[in-house]
Design a protein around this motif. Sequence first.
Motif, mmCIF file in Angstrom:
data_model
loop_
_atom_site.group_PDB
_atom_site.id
_atom_site.type_symbol
_atom_site.label_atom_id
_atom_site.label_comp_id
_atom_site.label_asym_id
_atom_site.label_seq_id
_atom_site.Cartn_x
_atom_site.Cartn_y
_atom_site.Cartn_z
ATOM 1 N N MET A 1 0.838 -1.195 0.000
ATOM 2 C CA MET A 1 0.000 0.000 0.000
ATOM 3 C C MET A 1 0.879 1.254 0.000
ATOM 4 O O MET A 1 1.891 1.306 0.686
ATOM 5 N N ILE A 2 0.454 2.208 -0.774
ATOM 6 C CA ILE A 2 1.224 3.447 -0.862
ATOM 7 C C ILE A 2 0.672 4.430 0.171
ATOM 8 O O ILE A 2 -0.534 4.505 0.377
ATOM 9 N N THR A 3 1.561 5.155 0.813
ATOM 10 C CA THR A 3 1.076 6.026 1.884
ATOM 11 C C THR A 3 0.652 7.391 1.329
ATOM 12 O O THR A 3 1.105 7.809 0.266
ATOM 13 N N GLU A 4 -0.192 8.037 2.121
ATOM 14 C CA GLU A 4 -0.679 9.366 1.736
ATOM 15 C C GLU A 4 0.495 10.336 1.557
ATOM 16 O O GLU A 4 0.528 11.127 0.625
ATOM 17 N N GLU B 1 3.558 9.649 0.655
ATOM 18 C CA GLU B 1 4.276 9.376 -0.596
ATOM 19 C C GLU B 1 3.534 9.969 -1.787
ATOM 20 O O GLU B 1 4.127 10.523 -2.713
ATOM 21 N N ILE B 2 2.220 9.850 -1.745
ATOM 22 C CA ILE B 2 1.417 10.369 -2.855
ATOM 23 C C ILE B 2 1.480 11.893 -2.901
ATOM 24 O O ILE B 2 1.720 12.494 -3.949
ATOM 25 N N ILE B 3 1.324 12.524 -1.752
ATOM 26 C CA ILE B 3 1.321 13.993 -1.729
ATOM 27 C C ILE B 3 2.702 14.539 -2.109
ATOM 28 O O ILE B 3 2.812 15.488 -2.881
ATOM 29 N N ALA B 4 3.755 13.898 -1.612
ATOM 30 C CA ALA B 4 5.111 14.366 -1.945
ATOM 31 C C ALA B 4 5.346 14.281 -3.451
ATOM 32 O O ALA B 4 5.927 15.185 -4.061
ATOM 33 N N THR B 5 4.875 13.209 -4.062
ATOM 34 C CA THR B 5 5.062 13.039 -5.506
ATOM 35 C C THR B 5 4.259 14.077 -6.277
ATOM 36 O O THR B 5 4.755 14.686 -7.233
ATOM 37 N N LEU B 6 3.024 14.284 -5.841
ATOM 38 C CA LEU B 6 2.173 15.265 -6.523
ATOM 39 C C LEU B 6 2.747 16.677 -6.428
ATOM 40 O O LEU B 6 2.699 17.433 -7.391
ATOM 41 N N GLU B 7 3.292 17.005 -5.271
ATOM 42 C CA GLU B 7 3.865 18.343 -5.105
ATOM 43 C C GLU B 7 5.014 18.563 -6.080
ATOM 44 O O GLU B 7 5.141 19.618 -6.684
ATOM 45 N N MET B 8 5.854 17.516 -6.243
ATOM 46 C CA MET B 8 6.976 17.635 -7.178
ATOM 47 C C MET B 8 6.466 17.898 -8.589
ATOM 48 O O MET B 8 7.032 18.668 -9.349
ATOM 49 N N LEU B 9 5.367 17.246 -8.921
ATOM 50 C CA LEU B 9 4.846 17.350 -10.279
ATOM 51 C C LEU B 9 4.078 18.634 -10.536
ATOM 52 O O LEU B 9 4.279 19.304 -11.536
ATOM 53 N N LYS B 10 3.174 18.928 -9.600
ATOM 54 C CA LYS B 10 2.222 20.008 -9.860
ATOM 55 C C LYS B 10 2.802 21.378 -9.542
ATOM 56 O O LYS B 10 2.531 22.334 -10.237
#
Lengths: 183, 457
Positions: free
Chosen positions: B1-4, B6-15
């Motif tokens: 399971m991916i943690t919240e 990890e998801i938010i950190a990745t999205l911040e880098m992208l967006k």
Amino acid sequence: MKKIVVFVLGPDQPGIIAAVSKALFEQNCNLEDVSQTILQSAFVAIIIASMQDSQTEKEVLAALEQKTKPLGLFVHLRPMHAHIVHEQPASESFVITTIGPDRAGLVAGITEILAQYKVNITNLKAVFRGDPDPLHNIMYYEVDIPSSQDHRILRDALFERAHQLGLDITIQHREIFEQIHRI
Amino acid sequence: MITEREIIATLEMLKNENLDVRTVTLGISLFDCASDDVDRFISNVQKKMNRLASNLVEVCDEVGLRYDIPVVNKRIAVSPIAVAACGFSAEGMCKIAAALDEIASKLKIDFIGGFSALVEKGFTKGDHALIEAIPDALAQTARVCSSINVASTHAGINMDAVALMGKTIKRTAERTADRDGIGCAKLVVFANIPQDVPFMAGAYLGVGEPDAVINVGVSGPGVVRNAIDRARAANPKLDLGMLSETIKRTAFKVTRIGEMIGRQVANKLHIPFGVADLSLAPTPNVGDSVGEIFQSLGLKSIGNPGSTAVLAMLNDAVKKGGVFASSYVGGLSGAFIPVSEDLNIAEAARTGQLTIEKLEAMTSVCSVGLDMVAIPGDTSAETIAGIIADEMAIGVINSKATAARLIPVPGKKAGDKASFGGLLGEATIINIPNDGGSAGFISLGGRIPAPIQSFKN
């Protein structure tokens, strides 16, 4: 041996798992899979256990209720039918994330499209804090998308729906999270 | 399971932080296209490039969609044309440049690199022809990039080539005078040029490279800057050792993404994966700046005293993170300081916080050199050669790549604005003092011998 599924729901507090597992142990049940989560103050757990053929589900449920009632918990138990299994076709794991202001129908709107394209949700978390920070109004779905599904078509459908719902949506193969955050 | 998280950190880098794969660069060897007839050579090149690169753009876009990370540029790097087309005249070289431009346009490739020569120890007939062709070739093409390696730690500095490049840069600027000398933005002079750079204008496919190879260039100055800001906000007591660790960890993440995408593209094209090059390469967009990192690390502006130390730390931390993330790191891998391509650096040059001398000092610790520096149009060829010689000396002595991409903007003087458009950006022309004092030195010619540290055998 037969299998049962036990659901436990109620206000979160110390001692819930201790009470449930003790009741099952005393009924000679063996825990196979346990998952618990807490949303705000609500505790929920789902437990799969095996039990002796000589025992009845009714006896086990009664034992569970006796132990959990003082904690204000609701317990439900039903036999598990191993032969009823959804067989997802060959799939790849993606993570769908949406960000945007809370309103009614967001999860229903997105999951309608997912169901239409036979996308199976394996994990879902939605957090709406009513915060000005958009990252505090977030839903993420871990999903299995059938390999035969044209990625662009599904993506377009999801983007269109997200646009209607005022959401910013991202669809990414799961591998990226593992590559970035795990060694 | 991916943690919240990890998801938010990745999205911040992208967006929010402009993370992208800056370029997937397909290297194609042209040695098997050799011919004694220029038209046949061009025909062979067309066939080979069509065979290998016809779906490069499509595959990059498809892989980009899979991870929702854009592959911003799709590029091709070819064998040095001065070697692959050694027998031809300058006229033939121009014809080849035009053909490469046309192929790139048809394949929807952003840039094609490799109009190049390696002359650190001396010239062949093909090297002379290619360098002679550069001004016309770069004026008549939009996508072709040229690089000339004039020095190496093993060979020393070919001062005849340095002098020749001073003149060639002047001629190239004059041939594109109507566009602020943009031809020079596609021309770079190198010391110790790596064989696998995916970034332009220095990309070419080295002679030791395979027949075809995918190299990937990842950027992300915005990601690094934001990571520093977040870390400092969370703990104001962080010192430079801890901030260096933050940069290193961020570089690790960004490099992992680059390698993953590069390998996917390579697999789909059935071409071997070469290297990931994590270089903090800015674009003229807000939040995509290397200069801003200097401010996040406490300097008022890039160019202030302390800038060389900051850049040294930044470059080193980026390399360490990259090397841990991928076993195949190559190219330039570090931090770029291209003046016109970075809003913040361009502004520092405009206000005088950043001078040519400070820029040169900083290039001794960055991963490239004097990059996209607009200089007065009347700067003499000898002065340009002198600046190149200094830059090459830094690379040769420190066993590192250095480069000079100088644009003497025709008809404009220090303080005027030059505009190159798109990723190349715009910049205020920087003052070059003591013009005219280098001519005697440059006229001596010859080759400055290889330094003692090159004798490691």
